[in-house]
Design an enzyme around this catalytic site. Structure first.
Site, PDB file in Angstrom:
ATOM      1  N   ASN A  37       0.867  -1.173   0.000  1.00 11.30           N
ATOM      2  CA  ASN A  37       0.000   0.000   0.000  1.00 11.30           C
ATOM      3  C   ASN A  37       0.907   1.226   0.000  1.00 11.30           C
ATOM      4  O   ASN A  37       1.548   1.529   1.006  1.00 11.30           O
ATOM      5  CB  ASN A  37      -0.922  -0.002   1.226  1.00 11.30           C
ATOM      6  N   SER A  42       6.810  13.345  -0.767  1.00 15.47           N
ATOM      7  CA  SER A  42       7.550  14.263  -1.638  1.00 15.47           C
ATOM      8  C   SER A  42       9.028  13.925  -1.621  1.00 15.47           C
ATOM      9  O   SER A  42       9.376  12.748  -1.640  1.00 15.47           O
ATOM     10  CB  SER A  42       7.264  15.708  -1.255  1.00 15.47           C
ATOM     11  N   SER A  43       9.898  14.888  -1.548  1.00 15.21           N
ATOM     12  CA  SER A  43      11.268  14.653  -1.958  1.00 15.21           C
ATOM     13  C   SER A  43      12.363  14.763  -0.913  1.00 15.21           C
ATOM     14  O   SER A  43      13.487  15.042  -1.255  1.00 15.21           O
ATOM     15  CB  SER A  43      11.599  15.607  -3.099  1.00 15.21           C
ATOM     16  N   GLU A  99      12.253  12.666  -8.966  1.00 15.53           N
ATOM     17  CA  GLU A  99      11.745  11.697  -9.914  1.00 15.53           C
ATOM     18  C   GLU A  99      11.407  12.390 -11.225  1.00 15.53           C
ATOM     19  O   GLU A  99      11.139  13.586 -11.262  1.00 15.53           O
ATOM     20  CB  GLU A  99      10.524  10.976  -9.356  1.00 15.53           C
TER      21      GLU A  99
END
Length: 161
Positions: A37, A42-43, A99
């Site tokens: 799941n 974010s980063s 990404e």
């Protein structure tokens, strides 16, 4: 508040399906994360987060993950995704995850994501020790998908969180 992940890895996958969602699911399975799941984050790579080549979690685990993906139903199209992680010089500092996905080769995707990692470090005034990058490409047959991801997980004992 959830505990801060202590481990990370990089995974990529690609696959085909009859529909866009099943193509994405095939890419998740190929990347080894299809039975988790996913909790999209974010980063930011947590401080002191250590790289692991291989990770194993039980099916259904809640998995914090940063990822880029792309799905196409145009036969012959080349699609790619890349994930990049910047490791800081100071191990007590945080790192950055970037990404990318696009209609290009995996090498072009890898270059773009590495450039973004370097820019993110520069914008924050952080010293960069290393950039880890992984990329994938896929030539669409009927409906194809790619994913490049950075799963974040915790020290495991006995095969789980």
């Amino acid at each position: 508040m959830l505990p801060i992940p202590t481990k990370f890895t990089l995974v990529v996958g690609h696959g085909e399906g009859n529909k866009k969602l099943t193509a994405f699911d095939a890419a998740l399975l190929d990347a080894g994360i299809g039975n988790m799941n996913l909790l999209r984050v974010s980063s930011v790579l947590p401080p002191k987060c250590a790289f692991e080549d291989v990770f194993k979690l039980p099916a259904g685990s809640l998995l914090p993950i940063a990822y880029g993906s792309l799905t196409s139903d145009v036969p012959g199209e080349i699609i790619s995704a890349a994930i990049g992680v910047g490791i800081p010089e100071d191990p007590s500092s945080f790192g950055m995850i970037m990404e990318f996905s696009g209609f290009c080769t995996k090498d072009e995707a890898a270059l773009k994501v590495e450039e973004m990692v370097r820019e993110a470090f520069e914008m924050r005034g952080l010293a960069l020790k290393e950039v880890k990058v992984k990329s994938v490409e896929h030539k669409v047959e009927r409906c194809g998908s790619v994913i490049a991801a950075c799963p974040l997980f915790y020290e495991t004992t006995g095969g789980g969180y």
